[in-house]
Design a protein around this motif. Structure first.
Motif, PDB file in Angstrom:
ATOM      1  N   GLY A 107       0.804  -1.205   0.000  1.00 21.00           N
ATOM      2  CA  GLY A 107       0.000   0.000   0.000  1.00 21.00           C
ATOM      3  C   GLY A 107       0.841   1.260   0.000  1.00 21.00           C
ATOM      4  O   GLY A 107       2.010   1.242   0.402  1.00 21.00           O
ATOM      5  N   THR A 118      -3.942   0.568  -2.613  1.00 23.94           N
ATOM      6  CA  THR A 118      -3.414  -0.746  -2.271  1.00 23.94           C
ATOM      7  C   THR A 118      -3.432  -1.649  -3.489  1.00 23.94           C
ATOM      8  O   THR A 118      -4.215  -1.442  -4.426  1.00 23.94           O
ATOM      9  N   MET A 122       1.053  -4.279   3.699  1.00 19.98           N
ATOM     10  CA  MET A 122      -0.268  -4.213   4.319  1.00 19.98           C
ATOM     11  C   MET A 122      -0.375  -5.170   5.500  1.00 19.98           C
ATOM     12  O   MET A 122       0.149  -6.294   5.483  1.00 19.98           O
TER      13      MET A 122
END
Length: 113
Positions: free
Chosen positions: A35, A50, A98
């Protein structure tokens, strides 16, 4: 040791473009969701875009249609192509793996009006 190294920030006029890069090491990059976030002084860090391991992408409403996130697994790099930049896009942009606390050092993007 996980390392994320962002690059590509700079000063650009409104309407211009920049491409940010984030080179990753120390992780199984090809299976990692990645991300881009951004932060301005006095504000919380906000999610910009993302990309999942199978290249599904999501964007903040404020950047939809202007920014594109992509990844090159052979180079272990995630990109953020930013077009039609606006002064409100000015921020420090951070790369993140992430759902982890792995962050890059950030790269400054400044858009002049």
């Amino acid at each position: 040791q996980v390392q994320l190294a962002e690059s590509g920030g700079g000063l650009v006029q409104a309407g211009g473009s920049l491409r940010l890069s984030c080179a990753a090491s120390g992780i199984f990059f090809s299976v990692a969701a990645m991300g881009w976030y951004r932060q301005t002084p006095g504000k919380q860090r906000e999610l910009v875009a993302t990309i999942s391991r199978n290249r599904t992408t999501n964007y903040a409403e404020s950047v939809k249609g202007r920014f594109t996130i992509s990844r090159d697994n052979t180079k272990r790099t995630v990109y953020l192509q930013m077009n039609s930049l606006k002064p409100e896009d000015t921020a420090v942009y951070y790369c993140n793996v992430m759902r982890t606390n792995y962050w890059g050092q950030g790269t400054q993007v400044t858009v002049s009006s």
